[in-house]
Design an enzyme around this catalytic site. Structure first.
Site, PDB file in Angstrom:
ATOM      1  N   ASP A  75      19.287 -12.120  38.360  1.00 31.55           N
ATOM      2  CA  ASP A  75      20.255 -12.934  37.782  1.00 31.55           C
ATOM      3  C   ASP A  75      20.104 -14.395  37.603  1.00 31.55           C
ATOM      4  O   ASP A  75      19.819 -14.926  38.841  1.00 31.55           O
ATOM      5  CB  ASP A  75      21.380 -12.601  38.601  1.00 31.55           C
ATOM      6  N   TYR A 168      28.130 -22.370  22.867  1.00 27.65           N
ATOM      7  CA  TYR A 168      26.713 -21.770  22.734  1.00 27.65           C
ATOM      8  C   TYR A 168      25.784 -23.107  21.980  1.00 27.65           C
ATOM      9  O   TYR A 168      25.111 -23.657  22.526  1.00 27.65           O
ATOM     10  CB  TYR A 168      26.664 -20.750  21.744  1.00 27.65           C
ATOM     11  N   LYS A 172      23.081 -25.308  23.692  1.00 29.35           N
ATOM     12  CA  LYS A 172      21.580 -25.252  22.797  1.00 29.35           C
ATOM     13  C   LYS A 172      21.209 -26.862  22.659  1.00 29.35           C
ATOM     14  O   LYS A 172      20.144 -27.451  22.710  1.00 29.35           O
ATOM     15  CB  LYS A 172      21.399 -24.753  21.631  1.00 29.35           C
TER      16      LYS A 172
END
Length: 264
Positions: A75, A168, A172
């Site tokens: 993880d 997201y 990025k």
């Protein structure tokens, strides 16, 4: 002062014989495609993923490469697990000289007001902080040898809106910034760092959205000059080149692989 230029034959451009590559998110999608391709190119692979069953399937599907494939369930949000996985890879193969930070988490294309703090934190914990943890775990040995390659998985969402949701897309952008800073900080120490920026790729992460004919993603597909979705192999091949000697002079780049989606 100019370093001596090593001559590389065409056959050597993507030759990874003797290299040890650590790949996160290796149980499926782009990460799995990287693992399969890099093994075929002669590398030993430390395959990391939180999906234990997916890693088992990967291992069983590649019996020919058994001695060169180590699968570790990890993880990326847990620092001790990351450290343990890297240590296991070093025990198995002696060192890790190449890192592909491929694991990622999508936010369901949610707008900011529709994004809970827990989702925002989860996206950044995996997409950014997980990348930071794993990179820092392998960097010291690379610096000691003055040699290493890191390839981070970004996205066209790092350059335009709509490739993901608020969390997201923001994550990025951070990946591209992290990539450039790593290249700036460690390039003179023999470490090459670059990013790959996929466009619309058919993976488990995007399959649900692509199944909806009315989704924005499906409508966007009609604008792709290549006329198709990308495949994990399309991205893995670019990553393979970036990891090989043919990319020796590429530092801090973000390579867009989107079938031409962003040309307009």
């Amino acid at each position: 002062m100019t370093a001596e230029l090593k001559q590389v034959s065409p056959a050597e451009l993507v030759d990874l014989n003797g290299r040890v590559v650590c790949i996160s998110g290796a149980a499926s999608g782009i990460g799995r495609a990287q693992a399969e391709l890099f093994l075929a190119a002669g590398a030993s692979v430390v395959a990391l993923d939180i999906d234990e069953e997916g890693l088992r399937r990967l291992n069983e599907s590649l019996p020919t490469f058994g001695e060169r494939l180590l699968c570790e369930t990890v993880d990326l949000t847990v620092a001790d697990q990351v450290a343990h996985a890297v240590a296991s890879g070093k025990r198995a193969f002696g060192s890790i000289d190449t890192l592909c930070n491929t694991a990622g988490y999508l936010d369901g294309y949610s707008r900011s007001l529709d994004t809970s703090e827990s989702v925002w934190d989860r996206v950044f914990e995996i997409n950014v902080k997980g990348m930071y943890r794993l990179t820092n775990a392998v960097l010291p040995d690379m610096l000691e040898r003055r040699s290493g390659v890191v390839v981070n998985m970004a996205s066209i969402a790092a350059f335009q809106a709509g490739g993901g949701g608020a969390a997201y897309t923001s994550s990025k952008h951070a990946v591209v910034g992290f990539t450039r800073q790593l290249a700036y900080d460690y390039g003179r120490s023999g470490i090459r760092v670059n990013a790959v920026c996929p466009g619309m790729i058919e993976t488990a992460m995007t399959r649900e959205v692509l199944a909806d004919p009315d989704s924005k993603l499906v409508k966007t597909l009609k604008r792709v000059p290549a006329g198709r979705l990308g495949r994990p192999d399309d991205i893995a091949r670019v990553a393979l080149f970036l990891c090989g000697p043919g990319a020796d002079f590429i530092h801090g780049a973000s390579i867009i692989v989107d079938g031409g989606l962003m040309v307009k």
